[in-house]
Design an enzyme around this catalytic site. Structure first.
Site, PDB file in Angstrom:
ATOM      1  N   ARG A 119      14.719  16.975  -1.122  1.00  0.00           N
ATOM      2  CA  ARG A 119      13.287  16.975  -0.824  1.00  0.00           C
ATOM      3  C   ARG A 119      12.425  16.938  -2.090  1.00  0.00           C
ATOM      4  O   ARG A 119      11.195  16.813  -2.003  1.00  0.00           O
ATOM      5  CB  ARG A 119      12.911  18.212  -0.009  1.00  0.00           C
ATOM      6  CG  ARG A 119      13.666  18.324   1.298  1.00  0.00           C
ATOM      7  CD  ARG A 119      13.241  19.556   2.043  1.00  0.00           C
ATOM      8  NE  ARG A 119      11.897  19.403   2.540  1.00  0.00           N
ATOM      9  CZ  ARG A 119      11.576  18.990   3.749  1.00  0.00           C
ATOM     10  NH1 ARG A 119      12.528  18.670   4.600  1.00  0.00           N
ATOM     11  NH2 ARG A 119      10.338  18.883   4.115  1.00  0.00           N
TER      12      ARG A 119
ATOM     13  N   LYS B 178      12.822  12.895  -0.234  1.00  0.00           N
ATOM     14  CA  LYS B 178      13.234  12.410   1.076  1.00  0.00           C
ATOM     15  C   LYS B 178      12.107  12.434   2.097  1.00  0.00           C
ATOM     16  O   LYS B 178      11.932  11.507   2.861  1.00  0.00           O
ATOM     17  CB  LYS B 178      14.412  13.275   1.557  1.00  0.00           C
ATOM     18  CG  LYS B 178      14.987  12.868   2.894  1.00  0.00           C
ATOM     19  CD  LYS B 178      15.722  11.571   2.778  1.00  0.00           C
ATOM     20  CE  LYS B 178      16.337  11.133   4.083  1.00  0.00           C
ATOM     21  NZ  LYS B 178      16.717   9.713   4.037  1.00  0.00           N
TER      22      LYS B 178
ATOM     23  N   GLU C 272      14.294   1.121  -4.847  1.00  0.00           N
ATOM     24  CA  GLU C 272      14.333   2.583  -4.953  1.00  0.00           C
ATOM     25  C   GLU C 272      15.615   3.083  -5.600  1.00  0.00           C
ATOM     26  O   GLU C 272      15.616   4.146  -6.211  1.00  0.00           O
ATOM     27  CB  GLU C 272      14.079   3.260  -3.602  1.00  0.00           C
ATOM     28  CG  GLU C 272      15.159   3.129  -2.569  1.00  0.00           C
ATOM     29  CD  GLU C 272      14.825   3.896  -1.277  1.00  0.00           C
ATOM     30  OE1 GLU C 272      15.256   3.445  -0.220  1.00  0.00           O
ATOM     31  OE2 GLU C 272      14.145   4.941  -1.338  1.00  0.00           O
TER      32      GLU C 272
ATOM     33  N   ASN D  36       4.636  24.094  -0.527  1.00  0.00           N
ATOM     34  CA  ASN D  36       4.830  22.658  -0.319  1.00  0.00           C
ATOM     35  C   ASN D  36       3.520  22.120   0.230  1.00  0.00           C
ATOM     36  O   ASN D  36       3.002  22.664   1.209  1.00  0.00           O
ATOM     37  CB  ASN D  36       5.976  22.447   0.688  1.00  0.00           C
ATOM     38  CG  ASN D  36       6.133  21.000   1.097  1.00  0.00           C
ATOM     39  OD1 ASN D  36       5.654  20.100   0.417  1.00  0.00           O
ATOM     40  ND2 ASN D  36       6.809  20.778   2.203  1.00  0.00           N
ATOM     41  N   GLY D  37       2.972  21.079  -0.392  1.00  0.00           N
ATOM     42  CA  GLY D  37       1.715  20.511   0.105  1.00  0.00           C
ATOM     43  C   GLY D  37       0.689  20.443  -1.007  1.00  0.00           C
ATOM     44  O   GLY D  37       1.029  20.510  -2.191  1.00  0.00           O
TER      45      GLY D  37
ATOM     46  N   CYS E 156       9.200  18.801  -1.597  1.00  0.00           N
ATOM     47  CA  CYS E 156       9.479  20.191  -1.959  1.00  0.00           C
ATOM     48  C   CYS E 156      10.352  20.831  -0.879  1.00  0.00           C
ATOM     49  O   CYS E 156      10.153  20.622   0.312  1.00  0.00           O
ATOM     50  CB  CYS E 156       8.232  21.037  -2.140  1.00  0.00           C
ATOM     51  SG  CYS E 156       7.139  20.437  -3.417  1.00  0.00           S
TER      52      CYS E 156
ATOM     53  N   HIS F 112       4.778 -21.389  -0.086  1.00  0.00           N
ATOM     54  CA  HIS F 112       3.339 -21.137  -0.242  1.00  0.00           C
ATOM     55  C   HIS F 112       3.037 -20.331  -1.499  1.00  0.00           C
ATOM     56  O   HIS F 112       1.935 -19.790  -1.629  1.00  0.00           O
ATOM     57  CB  HIS F 112       2.796 -20.439   1.008  1.00  0.00           C
ATOM     58  CG  HIS F 112       2.967 -21.269   2.253  1.00  0.00           C
ATOM     59  ND1 HIS F 112       2.228 -22.404   2.481  1.00  0.00           N
ATOM     60  CD2 HIS F 112       3.819 -21.154   3.296  1.00  0.00           C
ATOM     61  CE1 HIS F 112       2.601 -22.952   3.632  1.00  0.00           C
ATOM     62  NE2 HIS F 112       3.567 -22.214   4.139  1.00  0.00           N
TER      63      HIS F 112
ATOM     64  N   LYS G 209      15.545  -1.142  -0.660  1.00  0.00           N
ATOM     65  CA  LYS G 209      16.728  -0.378  -1.097  1.00  0.00           C
ATOM     66  C   LYS G 209      17.000  -0.626  -2.576  1.00  0.00           C
ATOM     67  O   LYS G 209      17.296   0.301  -3.322  1.00  0.00           O
ATOM     68  CB  LYS G 209      17.981  -0.773  -0.297  1.00  0.00           C
ATOM     69  CG  LYS G 209      18.046  -0.330   1.136  1.00  0.00           C
ATOM     70  CD  LYS G 209      18.380   1.130   1.343  1.00  0.00           C
ATOM     71  CE  LYS G 209      17.138   1.933   1.570  1.00  0.00           C
ATOM     72  NZ  LYS G 209      16.568   1.995   2.857  1.00  0.00           N
TER      73      LYS G 209
ATOM     74  N   GLU H 298      13.753  -4.766   3.892  1.00  0.00           N
ATOM     75  CA  GLU H 298      14.539  -3.534   3.764  1.00  0.00           C
ATOM     76  C   GLU H 298      15.547  -3.653   2.617  1.00  0.00           C
ATOM     77  O   GLU H 298      15.739  -2.700   1.854  1.00  0.00           O
ATOM     78  CB  GLU H 298      15.233  -3.233   5.102  1.00  0.00           C
ATOM     79  CG  GLU H 298      16.139  -2.018   5.124  1.00  0.00           C
ATOM     80  CD  GLU H 298      15.443  -0.693   4.825  1.00  0.00           C
ATOM     81  OE1 GLU H 298      14.206  -0.642   4.738  1.00  0.00           O
ATOM     82  OE2 GLU H 298      16.173   0.299   4.631  1.00  0.00           O
TER      83      GLU H 298
ATOM     84  N   TRP I 248       8.727  18.649  -5.874  1.00  0.00           N
ATOM     85  CA  TRP I 248       8.303  17.268  -6.136  1.00  0.00           C
ATOM     86  C   TRP I 248       6.862  17.405  -6.612  1.00  0.00           C
ATOM     87  O   TRP I 248       5.982  17.802  -5.851  1.00  0.00           O
ATOM     88  CB  TRP I 248       8.388  16.431  -4.867  1.00  0.00           C
ATOM     89  CG  TRP I 248       8.127  14.966  -5.104  1.00  0.00           C
ATOM     90  CD1 TRP I 248       9.032  14.037  -5.510  1.00  0.00           C
ATOM     91  CD2 TRP I 248       6.888  14.265  -4.950  1.00  0.00           C
ATOM     92  NE1 TRP I 248       8.426  12.799  -5.629  1.00  0.00           N
ATOM     93  CE2 TRP I 248       7.105  12.917  -5.294  1.00  0.00           C
ATOM     94  CE3 TRP I 248       5.597  14.652  -4.571  1.00  0.00           C
ATOM     95  CZ2 TRP I 248       6.100  11.950  -5.250  1.00  0.00           C
ATOM     96  CZ3 TRP I 248       4.588  13.693  -4.533  1.00  0.00           C
ATOM     97  CH2 TRP I 248       4.852  12.352  -4.867  1.00  0.00           C
TER      98      TRP I 248
HETATM   99  C1  AGP Z   1      13.551   4.468   2.306  1.00  0.00           C
HETATM  100  O1  AGP Z   1      14.861   4.438   1.934  1.00  0.00           O
HETATM  101  C2  AGP Z   1      12.891   5.800   2.277  1.00  0.00           C
HETATM  102  N1  AGP Z   1      13.663   6.894   2.582  1.00  0.00           N
HETATM  103  C3  AGP Z   1      11.474   5.816   2.836  1.00  0.00           C
HETATM  104  O2  AGP Z   1      10.901   4.561   2.776  1.00  0.00           O
HETATM  105  C4  AGP Z   1      11.301   6.399   4.262  1.00  0.00           C
HETATM  106  O3  AGP Z   1      11.827   5.525   5.216  1.00  0.00           O
HETATM  107  C5  AGP Z   1       9.811   6.676   4.516  1.00  0.00           C
HETATM  108  O4  AGP Z   1       9.346   7.580   3.544  1.00  0.00           O
HETATM  109  C6  AGP Z   1       9.567   7.210   5.891  1.00  0.00           C
HETATM  110  O5  AGP Z   1      10.247   8.402   6.105  1.00  0.00           O
HETATM  111  P1  AGP Z   1      10.409   9.007   7.554  1.00  0.00           P
HETATM  112  O6  AGP Z   1      11.278   8.082   8.323  1.00  0.00           O
HETATM  113  O7  AGP Z   1      11.035  10.353   7.340  1.00  0.00           O
HETATM  114  O8  AGP Z   1       9.039   9.095   8.143  1.00  0.00           O
END
Ligand code: AGP
Length: 618
Positions: free
Chosen positions: A27, A613, A494, A103-104, A2, A510, A491, A487, A77
């Protein structure tokens, strides 16, 4: 999660709030809404979906928005209640007096909702937020219309995590905010004040900001700002100046923030190193508020982080253990405190977070501090909660990262964690000065090497477009190539919404090798053939194993490594570098691969579905 904006000043509040929401939309983008306060009235508009829906609704609104200079806005969100118009924020009290954004999660909202029902107040939405709007409106007459006091009284009754920002129709010269475990910063301009989830919202108007502490209420007016705790006692605040400008949060000619942020990586890595290495090779980490004597006592390191930051921590584990001989554990922050971890005063906990607001990481670091551990934050966001609650901080200087998928944050987190490892090796005497100097030289060569990779990614784009219809992609690597594989898979999940998994290459046999079928793309991160050549030879065998079972291999290998060519359906070259430096180059093609695949599938790369984000709920 949010995005929140509040404004009081001399400009048209609607324009300021909408432009702030545009910068905060990363956000959360389930819905958006605004409320303006003017002449004893509130004007609100809100819409499900992206900000563009709200903007269209505002443009067609009847009556049109009034020329208010006070307003609040929200991008959501969704947590409680689906992403509908009705559940969009702001929520307005039943008497029409108070509009509130949040937010929360208000954990005791069910009980508060029942209390309101007993008072005859019917809630119109399914959100936890709406209770706060009614409660503040009920308190207002009991505290002579003092909105800040009403907010304090309500906050004392709320459990959970919240940033709340409210306006009152009858006091259009004031906006009030409150925070517990969720972000809120204040922007201080000339005759105007701002509240926002992060500074990006107001950076085009002012770079002067104030960090708010935990459990604080802030009242902002044109002429200034007053901060108290939830009991009304004056609170100390920390002013800071934002060291980047509005252009850093623009696309700057790129089609996507993600493309811009991928391209910024050489600079981000260079900026994270800058000013930290003395001419004689000694490291100076200015914000390292843990003394060398204390660092010499450390007998265990635990890295806590989430998502991409967790993968950076996994890479760092290899390097820090190798350089310092201190055992390093890397933990998912969301699991950490629930497994009764062994933490004591000689444990150094490293919390890695781009945003500095990730709730899982924040809760892990609080738990670690309660157990007596020292906590060092690696963070990209000045003024955020995680560095503020840590004993020490090492900032990554990546600049604002707007695309939801982390790119430059990952590379700079690795660099910062390496600096911590080398600093520990230096103060503990694990390495001679010239050994540390040599590794620092290698690190200082990396911006140019990342630049070289960026020059050669066109081939990766082509491969991505060819493979865009694949149902699944696997990534394999060994040593630091293993977290790189994880990683790469993250990517792709997501952004391209497809099945992707990363494996330690040795684990395939395994079980996971059963997944391989004719034509399945397998991305292989091949370590340098120099130095640890056993590692290299083992992975060359693994490429052959998957290819023998029909996989289509995309091999990421060093320039000049010809041994992999016979087994590669596609080859992606990266510049030669020592094994521990390789993640800084081999991750880049994987970022481009995911971005291009998502584009080929027509997805919104910067704002992938269901995500936000900064993840400020657990
Ligand atoms: C990955 O592309 C994401 N943006 C996500 O996994 C992110 O790294 C994770 O939510 C942690 O965020 P932060 O680094 O702001 O704590």
């Amino acid at each position: 999660m949010c995005g929140i904006v509040g404004y009081v000043g001399h400009r048209p509040a609607l324009d300021v709030v909408i432009s702030g929401l545009r910068r905060l939309e990363y956000r959360g983008y389930d819905s958006a809404g605004v409320a303006l306060a003017i002449d004893g009235e509130l004007w609100t508009e809100k819409r499900a979906g992206k900000l563009a829906n709200l903007e269209a609704a505002v443009a067609e609104a009847a009556p049109p928005p009034p020329p208010a200079t006070t307003g609040i806005g929200h991008t959501r969100w969704a947590t409680h209640g689906g992403p509908t118009d009705r559940n969009a924020h702001p929520h307005v009290s039943s008497d029409g007096a108070v509009a509130i954004i949040h937010n929360g999660i208000i954990e005791n909202f069910a009980e508060l909702r029942e209390e309101l029902a007993r008072e005859g107040i019917e809630l119109l939405s399914e959100t936890d937020t709406e209770v706060a709007a009614h409660l503040v409106a009920l308190e207002l007459p009991r505290c002579a219309g003092d909105l800040a006091e009403a907010m304090r009284r309500v906050c004392r009754r709320l459990n959970g995590a919240f940033t709340l920002v409210a306006v009152d129709a009858s006091r259009p010269d004031v906006v009030v905010g409150a925070r517990r475990n969720s972000p809120l910063v204040v922007g201080v301009g000339e005759g105007e004040s701002f509240l926002a989830s992060d500074v990006a919202a107001f950076i085009e108007f002012t770079r002067d900001a104030i960090e708010l502490g935990q459990d604080q209420v802030v009242e902002v007016r044109r002429e200034g700002v007053e901060v108290t705790d939830f009991d009304g006692n004056p609170a100390e605040v920390t002013p800071f100046t934002v060291d980047w400008d509005a252009s850093a949060a623009e696309k700057g000619g790129y089609d996507l923030f993600m493309l811009k942020e991928i391209a910024e990586q050489p600079k981000a890595v260079a900026d994270t190193l800058r000013g930290r290495i003395e001419r004689d090779g000694t490291l100076r980490l200015d914000d390292m508020r843990i003394t060398p004597a204390e660092l010499r006592e450390i007998d265990k390191i635990v890295v806590v982080a989430c998502g991409t930051a967790y993968h950076a921590g996994m890479v760092a584990k290899y390097a820090i253990e190798h350089w310092t001989r201190i055992p390093v554990e890397c933990e998912l922050a969301s699991e950490f405190r629930y497994r009764d971890p062994i933490i004591h005063p000689r444990t150094l906990v490293i919390a890695i977070s781009q945003s500095g607001e990730t709730m899982d990481t924040l809760m892990a670091l609080r738990y670690a501090r309660e157990q007596g551990a020292r906590v060092l934050a690696i963070c990209n966001t000045v003024g955020s909660t995680i560095p503020r609650e840590s004993d020490a901080v090492l900032y990554t200087y990546a600049g604002p990262e707007i695309a939801v998928a982390s790119t430059k944050a990952f590379l700079t987190q690795i660099v910062a964690a390496y600096l911590v490892g080398l600093y520990l090796a230096q103060v503990r005497g694990n390495k001679f000065g010239d050994e540390v100097r040599q590794i620092l030289d290698e690190l200082e060569e990396m911006p140019a090497k990342v630049d070289l990779v960026l020059d050669t990614v066109e081939g990766v784009r082509k491969i991505a477009r060819e493979l865009a219809d694949s149902p699944s992609v696997l990534f394999i690597g060994r040593h630091v190539g293993y977290p790189v594989a994880l990683e790469g898979a993250l990517k792709l999940k997501e952004l391209a919404y497809m099945h992707a998994e990363g494996f330690a290459a040795g684990e395939l046999k395994h079980g996971p090798i059963a997944l391989i079928e004719e034509g399945m793309p397998v991305v292989v991160i091949v370590p340098s053939p120099r130095g640890r050549s056993v590692l290299h030879d083992k992975i060359v065998s693994n490429v052959q194993e998957v290819r023998a079972r029909g996989a289509r291999t995309i091999v990421v290998a060093e320039e000049g490594d010809e041994s992999v060519v016979p087994y590669a359906d596609h080859i992606v070259r990266v510049p030669p570098c020592p094994t521990l430096m390789q993640p800084l180059v081999s991750t880049v093609p994987l970022q481009v691969f995911a971005c291009e695949m998502a584009t080929a599938k027509g997805h919104d790369v910067d704002q992938p579905r269901n995500l936000a984000k900064s993840v400020t709920v657990e």
